[in-house]
Design an enzyme around this catalytic site. Structure first.
Site, PDB file in Angstrom:
ATOM      1  N   HIS A  45       0.848  -1.195   0.000  1.00 55.90           N
ATOM      2  CA  HIS A  45       0.000   0.000   0.000  1.00 55.90           C
ATOM      3  C   HIS A  45       0.879   1.240   0.000  1.00 55.90           C
ATOM      4  CE1 HIS A  45      -3.366   2.615   0.621  1.00 55.90           C
ATOM      5  NE2 HIS A  45      -2.744   3.173   1.650  1.00 55.90           N
ATOM      6  N   ASP A 105       1.011   5.252  -0.150  1.00 61.47           N
ATOM      7  CA  ASP A 105       0.281   6.512  -0.076  1.00 61.47           C
ATOM      8  C   ASP A 105       0.942   7.565  -0.950  1.00 61.47           C
ATOM      9  OD1 ASP A 105      -1.806   5.972   1.837  1.00 61.47           O
ATOM     10  OD2 ASP A 105      -0.189   5.659   3.278  1.00 61.47           O
ATOM     11  N   ASP A 131      -7.747   1.488   1.950  1.00 62.21           N
ATOM     12  CA  ASP A 131      -7.405   2.436   3.012  1.00 62.21           C
ATOM     13  C   ASP A 131      -8.314   3.653   3.159  1.00 62.21           C
ATOM     14  OD1 ASP A 131      -5.858   3.049   5.245  1.00 62.21           O
ATOM     15  OD2 ASP A 131      -4.401   4.232   4.115  1.00 62.21           O
ATOM     16  N   HIS A 158      -6.312   9.622  -0.366  1.00 56.39           N
ATOM     17  CA  HIS A 158      -7.037   9.539   0.911  1.00 56.39           C
ATOM     18  C   HIS A 158      -6.270  10.082   2.123  1.00 56.39           C
ATOM     19  CE1 HIS A 158      -5.016   5.598   0.311  1.00 56.39           C
ATOM     20  NE2 HIS A 158      -4.687   5.771   1.566  1.00 56.39           N
TER      21      HIS A 158
HETATM   22 ZN   LIG Z   1      -3.222   4.899   2.680  1.00 57.72          ZN
END
Ligand SMILES: [Zn+2]
Length: 1076
Positions: free
Chosen positions: A121, A123, A235, A510
Site C-alpha cells: 500500500h 500513499d 485504506d 485519501h
Molecule cells: Zn493509505
C-alpha cells in the site's frame, strides 16, 4: 506582431461607429424610476432581453414524473446499510476492539481455496511527500517487483496507484518496460482499478473522481497495455455508495474494500454478507451490481489478514520495515517447525473462510510501503512457498497459491456457479454506503470530513476551473479546425491541463483531501494546488482569447481572470477592475450546458461608469460600497451588480466605460448597526443610515422571500411571499470543545456552545435594486447573507458566505459549526446527504448515541424534509454535517485540534488558514402534502439540482483593459440548453503521453428528480424528447463517435450523431468523439 499593432490602434472608424450605435440605441435604453429603494419592479424596466420570464417553466411535464412508481418500492431481500445499526452490537471487547464472532468451523468437508495476494500500500503523500515516498520506497518496490516476479514465476503482485507508475516509467529502459508488460500478460502482475490515486470517498466530488480515474486508466492502458477489471480500495476511511457505480461504469467487475465500521462488519458476518452485490438505490434490475468483497479484520496489514489471531498472522510477516521499533516477527520456516507453522496457518485460513459464504479465501500479504527490499521479496516468497507446498500435500482439504484479484474472483465466481444458486441464493444484494467509520475504541473517523477545509475548498475551486478549461480547450480545438487554423497552443495547453489534472488528481488521495497528512506534505500539496489553480486560469484565458478571435490572436494574452490566489494560504481574491474611458471589456463564460440569467458582481475602481452589453444596450447596475474599515468606505473600490444573460457553453462580453456622470447606476442604501457612523464621501450617493447600538431587527428581501435577522445579525425568520407563510430558521455559530479529537477522529467533550453569546458584531445591511445583503463582522468570523432580486433559480435561495479564521490561540481544541434550526418536522432523525455529489442517501440520527457517531460527509448538499416542505443546504465545498434535533442541520466549518489521535499521523492539526465557505439555503414547498415514505434515499427537486449546478459551476469572469478591436462580442457555440434534467459532467480533449490529441471525451448525466416540488424559475427546457449528439454539440464538427465505458477503455459501439440518446434517470453515458 500584427496583433500587437492592432491592439494599439483602435480604428477611429470603429470608434465613430460605436458612438453612432450608442446614439441610435440611447432612446431605447431602459429607464429606472427614481426612489429605487422601495422599487421591486426591476423587471418592469423596458430592458430588451432575449428571454421571457413568463415562459420559464412552472409545472413539471416530464416523462420522469410519470414513471415514478419504481422508486417507492423496497425490496425486502436487500440489505440496506441504514438498517444495520439496529442489529449491531457496538460494545467493545478486549483491547477496545469491537467483537466479531467466528462461526464454528466444522471439519474439513469443503475444499478451501486460498489465494495469497502480495501487495504494497503506497500513499501518494502522508508522513512524507509523494516524491519522498517515491525515492525512499516506491522505486525500490517497483524495481524489485520486476526482478523478483521474473525470478519467481508463481509469485504475484497487485498494484493500484498509477501516479507512482508514471513517475517510475519515465526512468525505465525499454527492455524493463517490456518486462513489465509481459508480467501483466502472464497474469503475475495486476493493476487494480488504476486510478491516479486511491481516492478518498467522503470529501471527493464525483466529476473529479472520474477525472483522476480516467487519467490513471488511460495512462495504464496506453503504457502498460492492460485494462483493469477489479478495484482495490483498502485504506479510504469509509466507503461511499457512489464509487461502486463509477467503478462498474468504468468496466470493473469486482471490488475490494476494507475500512468499514468494525461492528457493522460483525453484523455483515452474521448474515454471511461480507461479500455482496452492491446495487445503487435507484436500480431495481441489478444492472448496477458489482461484486464487493469486504476484508473482515480491523486493518489490511499482514497481522490482520490471515485470520482472527494477529499473533499468529504476525509470524508470517517477513519484512517489518526498519523504521518501526518493534522486532521483526516473521518466523523462518524450517524443516523442524514446518509442521506446526503450517497447522497454525491452516487453522487461521479455515477460520477466515468461515466468515464468508463460499470457501474461496483471500489472504492479502502486504502493508504500507512493503516489498521495497530484495530480502523482503525473497523471504516472503521462500517461506510462503514452503508452507504452501506443505499444506497442499496434506489431506487438509485446502489448496493454496499465490494469486491476484483476478485469480481470486475467478475462483470465487466459479465456486458460486458450481454450487448453483440453490443454497440461499447467490451473493446478497446490498444498498447504501459505509459511513461513518470506526475501527476501535468507539472512536469515529468523522473529524476528517472537515479537517483542513482551506484545501478542500481550494481543490473544488480548481476542479471548477479545470472543467471550464477543458471545455474551452475542446471548443478552441474544434473551432480552430473549423476555421482551417491549427490550434497552435494545443501542445502547451495540453501540457498545462495535464499538470492541473494530475496535481488535482493527486490531491484526491485519501491522506490529501482528507487533511490527514504531515504539515510539510500539506505544503507540498498546496504548492501543487496553487500551481494547478494558476495554470487553469492561464488556460481559460488562452482558450477564450482563441475562441473570441477566430483562432488568430493568442499572443500576447490580454485577458485576465477576475479571481486570483496570491499564495496557497490566503483567501481567494478578486481584482479591482480598472474602468477605462475607451472601455474595459468584461468577458463571461458559462461552463454549464444550460442557459443562465444571473446577477453578477464585480469590483471596479470608479462609479462614474456605463455598462453596455454586446448589443450595445446600456445596462442598469447597482452600486454597493466596499468597506475599507468599520467606519470608512473605500474611495476607489465599488461593487457593481448587474444582470447577465448567457447561453449554454457561451460567452458574453460587456464593456464598462468611464464617463463623466453615472446615469444607469443605482446607489444602494447602507444601514449600519453597532458601529460609529460611516463617513460618506460627498461624491458618493449611498443613502447611509446609522442605527448605533439599538436593538433592531434587520431584513433583506427579494420577490420570493424576506429574511429577518436578530440583533446579533443572524437569521431568525423567513417569510415565503408566494405562500404567505413564516418559517422559523435560526442560524448560529457554535463550538465543540474537543476531548479526544485529532486529524481523523471527532470526539467532542459535550454539546456545542454558541460562540455569539457575548459578542456584539458590527452589522451592515446593503439594499439596492438587484440585491440585498447583510454583512456581519464578528471577531473571527465574517458572515454574509445575500438575496438576489431575480426570477431565475439564483433568486430562490439565500446565499451564505462565511470567512472563518481559527488562528487565534483561544481557538485551540475547538471545532466550529454553523447550525440552522428550522421548523421542518423531519421524522425520527431522518435526513439526507449527498454522496460525492451524485446522489442523495438517507441518514438516521440515533439520538441516544454520541454526537460524533451521527456525523456524515457532504460534498454538495444536505436535505431535511417533512410532509409539506423541504430545506436544502447547498454547499460549495465538502464538510461534515449532522442533524442532532428535529429541524436542525449543522455543518462543521473548521477544527483546530492540538493532539494526535493515534492513527499514525503523530500530531494534531493546528495550521489553520482563514477559510471561506459558501452555501445556499433553499426552502421548497410540496405541491400537496405527501408524507415522507422512503428514508433510504431521495432526489433533489429539479430547481434544487439547477441551483446546485450553478453553485458548483460559477460563471467564469475575465476582463481586459487593453485597447482592442479583435475580440468577438459574443460566442454561442450551442443554440439551445439541453433538458433541465441533463448535465454535461465533462467535455475534454484526451492526449497521449506525448500530448498528441487522442479524441475528445464527453460524459452526459441524466439526473433523477423529485416531482413533488414546483419548478419555477427554470430556464432550461423540460423536453420529452431525448437530445442527440448533434443537438448537444451543434457547432462542433465531429468525425466519429463511439459510446464507451466511463473512462473510454472499452467501446460499446458507434453512435450516429442524430441518434436519440436515451439515458435513464441517474445514469451516465460516455462518448469518445473524434474532432480531428
Ligand atoms: Zn493509505
Amino acid at each position: 506582431m500584427k496583433f500587437q499593432q492592432r491592439l494599439m490602434m483602435v480604428s477611429s472608424a470603429a470608434m465613430l461607429g460605436l458612438v453612432f450605435i450608442l446614439l441610435l440605441y440611447s432612446p431605447g435604453v431602459m429607464h429606472v424610476p427614481s426612489g429605487h429603494h422601495a422599487t421591486r419592479h426591476r423587471r418592469a424596466l423596458s430592458i430588451d432581453y432575449d428571454f421571457d420570464p413568463s415562459q420559464w417553466s412552472a409545472s413539471l411535464q416530464n416523462v420522469q414524473c410519470e414513471q415514478n412508481s419504481d422508486f417507492t418500492k423496497l425490496d425486502n431481500a436487500t440489505i440496506f446499510t441504514q438498517n444495520l445499526p439496529e442489529k449491531t452490537n457496538y460494545n467493545l471487547y478486549k483491547n477496545n476492539q469491537y467483537k466479531m464472532q467466528h462461526p464454528q468451523v466444522e471439519g474439513n468437508k469443503e475444499m478451501i481455496n486460498v489465494i495469497i495476494l502480495p501487495h504494497s500500500h503506497v500513499d501518494a503523500g502522508w508522513l512524507q511527500s509523494v516524491e519522498e515516498y517515491y525515492v525512499n520506497h516506491v522505486k525500490g518496490i517497483l524495481n524489485n517487483m520486476v526482478k523478483k516476479l521474473n525470478l519467481y514465476k508463481d509469485m504475484t503482485f497487485v498494484w493500484a496507484e498509477t501516479v507512482f507508475l508514471s513517475m517510475w516509467w519515465n526512468e525505465l529502459e525499454d527492455d524493463v518496460k517490456y518486462q513489465v508488460r509481459r508480467l501483466l500478460q502472464r497474469g503475475q502482475l495486476e493493476i487494480a482499478l488504476g486510478g491516479w490515486v486511491m481516492s478518498d470517498e467522503a470529501s471527493t466530488h464525483y466529476p473529479s473522481v472520474i477525472d483522476q480515474l480516467m487519467e490513471g486508466q488511460q495512462w495504464v492502458s496506453e503504457n502498460l497495455h492492460t485494462k483493469p477489471v477489479n478495484s482495490w480500495a483498502i485504506d479510504p476511511f469509509g466507503h461511499s455508495g457512489t464509487m461502486p457505480y463509477l467503478w462498474k461504469q468504468s468496466g470493473m467487475e469486482n471490488m475490494v474494500i476494507q475500512r468499514v465500521h468494525q461492528a457493522i462488519k460483525a453484523t455483515l458476518v452474521s448474515q454471511k454478507a461480507l461479500e455482496f452485490n452492491w446495487r445503487q438505490n435507484w436500480d431495481f434490475s441489478g444492472t448496477s451490481d458489482i461484486l464487493c468483497h469486504v476484508m473482515p479484520y480491523v486493518y489490511y496489514g499482514m497481522q490482520y489478514a490471515c485470520g482472527p489471531d494477529k499473533q499468529i498472522c504476525a509470524m508470517y510477516d517477513y519484512g517489518k520495515p526498519k523504521s518501526l521499533k518493534e522486532e521483526p516477527t516473521g518466523r523462518e520456516i524450517t524443516k523442524k517447525n514446518i509442521a506446526s507453522q503450517a497447522r497454525y496457518l491452516h487453522e487461521q485460513y479455515k477460520k477466515k473462510a468461515g466468515l464468508y459464504k463460499y470457501s474461496t479465501v483471500l489472504v492479502p500479504v502486504g502493508d504500507d510501503f512493503r516489498f521495497d527490499t530484495s530480502q523482503e521479496w525473497d523471504k516472503h516468497y521462500h517461506n510462503y512457498k514452503k508452507v504452501i507446498e506443505y499444506i497442499n500435500k496434506q489431506n487438509w482439504n485446502m489448496t493454496i497459491q499465490f494469486g491476484t484479484l483476478k485469480d481470486y474472483f475467478r475462483l470465487l465466481r466459479h465456486e458460486e456457479l458450481s454450487k448453483g444458486k440453490d443454497v440461499d441464493g447467490s451473493f446478497p444484494v446490498l444498498k447504501g454506503d459505509f459511513f461513518p467509520y470506526s475501527d476501535q475504541n468507539s472512536e469515529y473517523w468523522t473529524g476528517y470530513f472537515s479537517t483542513r477545509p482551506f484545501h478542500k475548498q481550494l481543490s473544488r475551486d480548481i476542479e471548477n476551473n479545470l472543467r471550464s478549461a477543458d471545455i474551452l480547450s475542446t471548443l478552441a480545438y474544434s473551432e480552430c479546425k473549423k476555421h482551417g487554423v491549427d490550434f497552435e497552443r494545443h501542445h502547451d495547453v495540453a501540457r498545462q491541463l495535464q499538470e492541473v489534472r494530475r496535481n488535482l488528481g493527486l490531491f484526491l488521495h485519501h491522506d490529501a483531501i482528507t487533511g490527514t497528512a504531515k504539515p510539510h506534505v500539506v505544503e507540498d500539496y498546496e504548492n501543487k494546488l496553487l500551481k494547478a489553480f494558476n495554470l487553469s486560469q492561464d488556460v481559460i484565458s488562452i482558450t477564450t482569447q482563441n475562441l473570441l478571435t477566430y483562432c488568430e490572436h493568442d499572443d500576447p494574452i490580454i485577458l485576465s481572470p477576475e479571481r486570483y490566489r496570491r499564495d496557497a494560504y490566503s483567501l481567494p481574491g478578486k481584482y479591482t477592475v480598472a474602468v477605462m474611458k475607451r472601455g474595459t471589456k468584461l468577458i463571461y463564460f458559462n461552463p454549464v450546458a444550460h442557459e443562465r440569467t444571473e446577477m453578477v458582481t464585480l469590483v471596479v475602481d470608479s462609479f462614474n461608469i456605463e455598462i453596455k452589453n454586446s448589443q450595445q444596450f446600456n445596462i442598469p447596475f447597482q452600486i454597493n460600497p466596499v468597506f475599507k474599515s468599520a467606519t470608512n468606505f473605500h474611495e476607489s473600490q465599488f461593487e457593481i451588480v448587474f444582470q447577465l444573460e448567457i447561453p449554454a457553453f457561451g460567452f458574453e462580453t460587456y464593456t464598462i466605460y468611464q464617463v463623466d456622470r453615472n446615469i444607469y447606476g443605482y446607489w444602494s442604501t447602507v444601514e449600519t448597526l453597532n458601529t460609529e457612523p460611516v463617513k460618506n464621501n460627498e461624491n458618493m450617493k449611498f443613502k447611509v443610515r446609522n442605527y448605533g447600538d439599538i436593538d433592531r431587527i434587520s431584513n433583506i428581501e427579494n420577490e420570493f422571500m424576506k429574511a429577518s435577522f436578530d440583533k446579533k445579525g443572524v437569521l431568525n425568520r423567513m417569510y415565503d411571499k408566494s405562500s404567505g407563510t413564516f418559517s422559523k430558521v435560526e442560524l448560529d455559530f457554535m463550538s465543540y470543545s474537543s476531548e479526544g479529537s485529532g486529524a481523523y477522529i471527532f470526539y467532542p467533550s459535550g454539546k456545542a456552545e454558541t460562540l455569539l453569546e457575548k459578542i456584539v458584531p458590527k452589522i451592515r445591511v446593503i439594499k439596492g435594486l438587484f440585491m440585498e445583503q447583510i454583512q456581519v463582522v464578528y471577531k473571527n468570523i465574517y458572515h454574509s447573507m445575500t438575496l438576489f432580486d431575480i426570477a431565475s433559480s439564483q433568486g430562490q435561495g439565500l446565499h451564505i458566505e462565511n470567512k472563518l479564521d481559527m488562528r487565534a490561540k483561544d481557538m485551540s481544541d475547538h471545532e466550529i459549526i454553523m447550525r440552522i434550526n428550522s421548523d421542518v418536522k423531519n421524522v425520527d432523525g431522518s435526513f439526507y446527504t449527498d454522496q460525492n455529489g451524485y446522489q442523495l442517501i438517507g441518514r438516521k440520527t440515533i439520538f441516544n448515541r454520541r454526537i460524533e457517531t451521527n456525523y456524515y460527509p457532504v460534498t454538495t448538499m444536505v436535505v431535511l424534509e417533512d410532509s409539506v416542505k423541504r430545506l436544502t443546504l447547498h454547499t460549495k465545498q465538502s464538510h461534515g454535517v449532522a442533524s442532532l434535533h428535529q429541524g436542525s442541520v449543522e455543518v462543521m466549518l473548521d477544527r483546530k485540534v492540538m493532539s494526535d489521535d493515534n492513527r499514525g499521523l503523530g500530531e494534531g492539526v493546528f495550521d489553520n488558514r482563514p477559510t471561506i465557505s459558501n452555501f445556499i439555503l433553499h426552502f421548497e414547498r410540496k405541491s400537496s402534502a405527501i408524507p415522507v415514505k422512503n428514508f433510504h434515499f431521495t432526489f433533489p427537486s429539479l430547481v434544487s439540482s439547477v441551483i446546485n449546478e450553478g453553485l458548483q459551476q460559477p460563471i467564469q469572469t475575465m476582463f481586459t483593459t487593453v485597447r482592442n478591436d479583435i475580440l468577438l462580442s459574443k460566442f454561442h457555440p450551442k443554440n439551445q440548453s439541453i433538458p433541465c434534467d441533463m448535465s454535461v459532467v465533462g467535455l475534454k480533449n484526451l492526449v497521449t503521453s506525448d500530448l498528441v490529441y487522442n479524441g475528445s471525451s464527453l460524459i452526459i448525466h441524466r439526473r433523477k428528480f423529485d416531482c413533488n416540488y414546483l419548478a419555477a424559475g427554470l430556464q432550461c427546457p423540460l423536453s420529452r424528447t431525448n437530445p442527440t449528439l448533434s443537438s448537444l454539440l451543434p457547432n462542433i464538427p465531429i468525425t466519429s463517435t463511439r459510446e464507451t465505458t466511463l473512462t473510454h477503455l472499452h467501446s460499446k459501439g458507434n453512435v450516429p450523431l442524430d441518434m436519440e440518446l436515451s439515458i435513464r434517470p441517474m445514469e451516465m453515458m460516455s462518448f469518445l468523439l473524434d474532432l480531428s
